[in-house]
Motif scaffolding. Structure first.
Motif, PDB file in Angstrom:
ATOM      1  N   ASP A 150     -41.398 -35.381 -51.856  1.00 49.64           N
ATOM      2  CA  ASP A 150     -42.691 -34.857 -52.308  1.00 49.64           C
ATOM      3  C   ASP A 150     -42.581 -33.461 -52.916  1.00 49.64           C
ATOM      4  O   ASP A 150     -43.581 -32.838 -53.229  1.00 49.64           O
ATOM      5  CB  ASP A 150     -43.701 -34.869 -51.165  1.00 49.64           C
ATOM      6  CG  ASP A 150     -43.236 -34.051 -49.971  1.00 49.64           C
ATOM      7  OD1 ASP A 150     -42.115 -33.499 -50.013  1.00 49.64           O
ATOM      8  OD2 ASP A 150     -43.995 -33.949 -48.992  1.00 49.64           O
ATOM      9  N   HIS A 151     -41.370 -32.970 -53.067  1.00 52.09           N
ATOM     10  CA  HIS A 151     -41.154 -31.667 -53.698  1.00 52.09           C
ATOM     11  C   HIS A 151     -39.879 -31.728 -54.541  1.00 52.09           C
ATOM     12  O   HIS A 151     -39.057 -32.616 -54.370  1.00 52.09           O
ATOM     13  CB  HIS A 151     -41.058 -30.555 -52.640  1.00 52.09           C
ATOM     14  CG  HIS A 151     -39.870 -30.719 -51.738  1.00 52.09           C
ATOM     15  ND1 HIS A 151     -39.838 -31.630 -50.709  1.00 52.09           N
ATOM     16  CD2 HIS A 151     -38.671 -30.100 -51.739  1.00 52.09           C
ATOM     17  CE1 HIS A 151     -38.666 -31.562 -50.096  1.00 52.09           C
ATOM     18  NE2 HIS A 151     -37.940 -30.647 -50.705  1.00 52.09           N
TER      19      HIS A 151
ATOM     20  N   THR B  10     -38.624 -43.236 -49.428  1.00 54.03           N
ATOM     21  CA  THR B  10     -39.670 -42.575 -50.202  1.00 54.03           C
ATOM     22  C   THR B  10     -39.065 -41.565 -51.161  1.00 54.03           C
ATOM     23  O   THR B  10     -37.975 -41.039 -50.938  1.00 54.03           O
ATOM     24  CB  THR B  10     -40.663 -41.835 -49.280  1.00 54.03           C
ATOM     25  OG1 THR B  10     -39.941 -40.865 -48.519  1.00 54.03           O
ATOM     26  CG2 THR B  10     -41.357 -42.799 -48.338  1.00 54.03           C
TER      27      THR B  10
END
Length: 115
Positions: free
Chosen positions: A79-80, A76
């Motif tokens: 997310d930051h 993935t």
């Protein structure tokens, strides 16, 4: 050691503790007999500093998350925003030997790179 300290003619002069803390030694008896007690405070500062730096890099660069995802077959996008440690200010709530060891790392690491 207790048996030796109890001997009136004992010639014990020095004890090397294999720890930083020495509060479990009979300090009053050693002082009364003028026995020198040394410890190994700071001996592990470098390897502990390496672990601390590794964890800091892991969290700043998302390595810990990537490794967890990789082991479960997930790939993935973070997310930051990943950051670098360059220019960051540091505070250490650790013994002085560890805090003194870490700031010298970037020059030591970069000076060992080949080429």
């Amino acid at each position: 050691m207790t048996k030796i300290l109890a001997m009136p003619n004992a010639k014990l002069k020095w004890i090397q503790a294999y720890s930083a803390g020495v509060d479990y030694y009979p300090l009053q008896q050693l002082a009364k007999r003028n026995v020198l007690l040394s410890n190994v405070s700071g001996i592990h500062a470098e390897p502990i500093s390496e672990n601390v730096l590794g964890m800091i890099l892991s969290f700043y660069r998302g390595i810990h998350t990537a490794a967890t995802h990789q082991s479960s077959g997930q790939w993935t996008i973070p997310d930051h925003q990943l950051e670098t440690i360059a220019g960051k200010k540091w505070s250490f709530l650790e013994p002085a030997t560890l805090a003194a060891e870490l700031p010298s790392w970037p020059p030591r690491l970069t000076s060992q790179l080949p080429g």
